[in-house]
Design a protein around this motif. Structure first.
Motif, PDB file in Angstrom:
ATOM      1  N   MET A 154      24.098  12.829 -13.791  1.00  0.00           N
ATOM      2  CA  MET A 154      21.564  12.749 -12.972  1.00  0.00           C
ATOM      3  C   MET A 154      22.377  12.634 -11.369  1.00  0.00           C
ATOM      4  O   MET A 154      23.716  12.535 -10.967  1.00  0.00           O
ATOM      5  N   ASN A 155      21.427  12.904 -10.448  1.00  0.00           N
ATOM      6  CA  ASN A 155      21.927  13.007  -9.163  1.00  0.00           C
ATOM      7  C   ASN A 155      21.127  11.909  -8.885  1.00  0.00           C
ATOM      8  O   ASN A 155      20.058  11.183  -9.773  1.00  0.00           O
ATOM      9  N   ARG A 156      21.421  11.062  -7.244  1.00  0.00           N
ATOM     10  CA  ARG A 156      20.729  10.242  -6.540  1.00  0.00           C
ATOM     11  C   ARG A 156      19.629  11.048  -5.457  1.00  0.00           C
ATOM     12  O   ARG A 156      20.081  11.752  -5.261  1.00  0.00           O
ATOM     13  N   TYR A 157      18.263  10.005  -5.737  1.00  0.00           N
ATOM     14  CA  TYR A 157      17.066  10.702  -4.484  1.00  0.00           C
ATOM     15  C   TYR A 157      16.914   8.935  -4.047  1.00  0.00           C
ATOM     16  O   TYR A 157      17.431   8.413  -4.535  1.00  0.00           O
ATOM     17  N   LEU A 158      17.338   9.197  -2.930  1.00  0.00           N
ATOM     18  CA  LEU A 158      16.240   7.972  -1.788  1.00  0.00           C
ATOM     19  C   LEU A 158      14.719   7.829  -1.960  1.00  0.00           C
ATOM     20  O   LEU A 158      14.299   9.226  -1.214  1.00  0.00           O
ATOM     21  N   VAL A 159      14.190   7.070  -2.539  1.00  0.00           N
ATOM     22  CA  VAL A 159      12.115   7.230  -2.393  1.00  0.00           C
ATOM     23  C   VAL A 159      12.418   6.399  -1.165  1.00  0.00           C
ATOM     24  O   VAL A 159      12.464   4.690  -1.325  1.00  0.00           O
ATOM     25  N   TYR A 160      11.718   6.291  -0.161  1.00  0.00           N
ATOM     26  CA  TYR A 160      11.373   5.882   1.441  1.00  0.00           C
ATOM     27  C   TYR A 160       9.990   5.700   1.116  1.00  0.00           C
ATOM     28  O   TYR A 160       9.726   6.978   1.292  1.00  0.00           O
ATOM     29  N   LEU A 161       9.518   4.534   1.423  1.00  0.00           N
ATOM     30  CA  LEU A 161       8.176   3.902   1.633  1.00  0.00           C
ATOM     31  C   LEU A 161       7.430   3.352   2.793  1.00  0.00           C
ATOM     32  O   LEU A 161       8.342   2.180   2.632  1.00  0.00           O
ATOM     33  N   LEU A 162       6.729   3.750   3.257  1.00  0.00           N
ATOM     34  CA  LEU A 162       6.040   3.256   4.482  1.00  0.00           C
ATOM     35  C   LEU A 162       4.674   2.500   4.291  1.00  0.00           C
ATOM     36  O   LEU A 162       4.081   3.727   3.914  1.00  0.00           O
ATOM     37  N   ARG A 163       4.148   1.984   4.488  1.00  0.00           N
ATOM     38  CA  ARG A 163       2.512   0.984   3.930  1.00  0.00           C
ATOM     39  C   ARG A 163       2.099   1.726   4.812  1.00  0.00           C
ATOM     40  O   ARG A 163       2.517   1.592   6.571  1.00  0.00           O
ATOM     41  N   ARG A 164       1.059   1.850   4.659  1.00  0.00           N
ATOM     42  CA  ARG A 164       0.548   3.176   5.909  1.00  0.00           C
ATOM     43  C   ARG A 164      -0.839   1.119   5.916  1.00  0.00           C
ATOM     44  O   ARG A 164      -0.639   0.055   5.207  1.00  0.00           O
ATOM     45  N   PRO A 165      -1.693   1.220   6.714  1.00  0.00           N
ATOM     46  CA  PRO A 165      -2.269   0.190   7.410  1.00  0.00           C
ATOM     47  C   PRO A 165      -3.642  -0.143   6.021  1.00  0.00           C
ATOM     48  O   PRO A 165      -3.749  -1.669   6.196  1.00  0.00           O
ATOM     49  N   ASP A 166      -3.981   0.705   5.642  1.00  0.00           N
ATOM     50  CA  ASP A 166      -5.023   0.121   4.241  1.00  0.00           C
ATOM     51  C   ASP A 166      -3.958   0.165   3.063  1.00  0.00           C
ATOM     52  O   ASP A 166      -5.322   0.096   1.552  1.00  0.00           O
ATOM     53  N   VAL A 167      -3.254  -0.233   2.534  1.00  0.00           N
ATOM     54  CA  VAL A 167      -2.727  -1.088   2.024  1.00  0.00           C
ATOM     55  C   VAL A 167      -3.031  -1.739   1.048  1.00  0.00           C
ATOM     56  O   VAL A 167      -3.813  -2.644   1.381  1.00  0.00           O
ATOM     57  N   PRO A 169      -3.146  -4.996  -1.390  1.00  0.00           N
ATOM     58  CA  PRO A 169      -1.897  -5.517  -2.112  1.00  0.00           C
ATOM     59  C   PRO A 169      -1.891  -5.634  -3.182  1.00  0.00           C
ATOM     60  O   PRO A 169      -0.551  -6.273  -4.086  1.00  0.00           O
ATOM     61  N   ALA A 170      -3.153  -5.472  -4.331  1.00  0.00           N
ATOM     62  CA  ALA A 170      -3.161  -5.961  -5.632  1.00  0.00           C
ATOM     63  C   ALA A 170      -2.358  -4.835  -5.882  1.00  0.00           C
ATOM     64  O   ALA A 170      -1.245  -4.229  -7.312  1.00  0.00           O
ATOM     65  N   VAL A 171      -1.771  -3.950  -5.019  1.00  0.00           N
ATOM     66  CA  VAL A 171      -1.582  -2.677  -6.520  1.00  0.00           C
ATOM     67  C   VAL A 171       0.668  -2.936  -5.553  1.00  0.00           C
ATOM     68  O   VAL A 171       1.831  -2.483  -7.039  1.00  0.00           O
ATOM     69  N   VAL A 172       0.970  -3.551  -5.255  1.00  0.00           N
ATOM     70  CA  VAL A 172       2.429  -4.176  -5.014  1.00  0.00           C
ATOM     71  C   VAL A 172       2.667  -4.584  -6.367  1.00  0.00           C
ATOM     72  O   VAL A 172       4.068  -3.800  -7.200  1.00  0.00           O
ATOM     73  N   PRO A 173       2.332  -5.149  -7.521  1.00  0.00           N
ATOM     74  CA  PRO A 173       1.930  -5.917  -8.289  1.00  0.00           C
ATOM     75  C   PRO A 173       3.211  -4.428  -9.664  1.00  0.00           C
ATOM     76  O   PRO A 173       3.760  -5.033 -10.342  1.00  0.00           O
ATOM     77  N   LEU A 174       2.191  -3.721  -9.301  1.00  0.00           N
ATOM     78  CA  LEU A 174       1.909  -2.352  -9.858  1.00  0.00           C
ATOM     79  C   LEU A 174       3.491  -1.776  -9.247  1.00  0.00           C
ATOM     80  O   LEU A 174       4.099  -1.177 -10.896  1.00  0.00           O
ATOM     81  N   HIS A 175       3.481  -1.766  -8.475  1.00  0.00           N
ATOM     82  CA  HIS A 175       4.565  -1.201  -8.067  1.00  0.00           C
ATOM     83  C   HIS A 175       5.865  -1.777  -8.646  1.00  0.00           C
ATOM     84  O   HIS A 175       6.996  -1.432  -9.138  1.00  0.00           O
ATOM     85  N   ILE A 176       6.268  -2.536  -8.325  1.00  0.00           N
ATOM     86  CA  ILE A 176       7.058  -3.660  -8.621  1.00  0.00           C
ATOM     87  C   ILE A 176       7.572  -2.951 -10.187  1.00  0.00           C
ATOM     88  O   ILE A 176       8.653  -3.077 -10.811  1.00  0.00           O
ATOM     89  N   HIS A 227       2.160   5.351  -4.646  1.00  0.00           N
ATOM     90  CA  HIS A 227       1.931   7.239  -4.512  1.00  0.00           C
ATOM     91  C   HIS A 227       0.631   6.732  -4.837  1.00  0.00           C
ATOM     92  O   HIS A 227      -0.082   7.696  -3.909  1.00  0.00           O
ATOM     93  N   THR A 228      -0.270   6.239  -6.463  1.00  0.00           N
ATOM     94  CA  THR A 228      -1.156   7.277  -6.607  1.00  0.00           C
ATOM     95  C   THR A 228      -2.365   6.252  -5.981  1.00  0.00           C
ATOM     96  O   THR A 228      -3.473   6.492  -5.831  1.00  0.00           O
ATOM     97  N   SER A 229      -1.967   4.905  -5.315  1.00  0.00           N
ATOM     98  CA  SER A 229      -2.651   4.591  -4.635  1.00  0.00           C
ATOM     99  C   SER A 229      -3.264   4.909  -3.328  1.00  0.00           C
ATOM    100  O   SER A 229      -3.972   5.004  -2.182  1.00  0.00           O
ATOM    101  N   GLY A 230      -1.881   5.710  -2.765  1.00  0.00           N
ATOM    102  CA  GLY A 230      -2.645   6.083  -1.026  1.00  0.00           C
ATOM    103  C   GLY A 230      -1.587   5.322  -0.685  1.00  0.00           C
ATOM    104  O   GLY A 230      -2.089   5.606   0.970  1.00  0.00           O
ATOM    105  N   GLY A 231      -1.419   4.002  -0.152  1.00  0.00           N
ATOM    106  CA  GLY A 231      -0.844   2.791   0.382  1.00  0.00           C
ATOM    107  C   GLY A 231       0.359   3.710   1.171  1.00  0.00           C
ATOM    108  O   GLY A 231       0.636   3.016   2.009  1.00  0.00           O
ATOM    109  N   TRP A 232       0.441   3.853   0.492  1.00  0.00           N
ATOM    110  CA  TRP A 232       2.417   4.142   1.231  1.00  0.00           C
ATOM    111  C   TRP A 232       2.696   5.838   1.467  1.00  0.00           C
ATOM    112  O   TRP A 232       1.694   7.127   0.467  1.00  0.00           O
TER     113      TRP A 232
END
Length: 84
Positions: free
Chosen positions: A1-14, A16-23, A69-74
């Motif tokens: 398996m290979n390694r992939y760095l996934v980099y996420l930047l918050r958008r202003p309209d993120v 907060p309820a999505v954060v626990p789902l992401h975690i 990703h699916t929320s569009g907040g990042w």
């Protein structure tokens, strides 16, 4: 398996309820042995995770299921990382 760095930047309209789902998504990947590292940036601007996948297409398919990703907040980028 290979390694992939996934980099996420918050958008202003993120949503907060999505954060626990992401975690929870990351915790599930970790339980499968597919996440090596993950965490947020100290300035709260986003975070990153190190994902293991067979190829870039598989890594991107995994990331597309991430609630961040699916929320569009990042803005999310995926890079194959040739770290040692």
């Amino acid at each position: 398996m290979n390694r992939y760095l996934v980099y996420l930047l918050r958008r202003p309209d993120v949503d907060p309820a999505v954060v626990p789902l992401h975690i929870a998504f990351l915790d599930d990947l970790r339980a499968q042995g597919r996440i090596e590292l993950s965490g947020g940036f100290s300035d709260k601007s986003g975070g990153a995770y190190l994902l293991r996948a067979d190829d870039l297409a598989a890594a991107q398919a995994t990331v597309q299921r991430d609630p961040a990703h699916t929320s569009g907040g990042w803005t999310i980028t995926v890079h194959e990382w040739l770290a040692r």
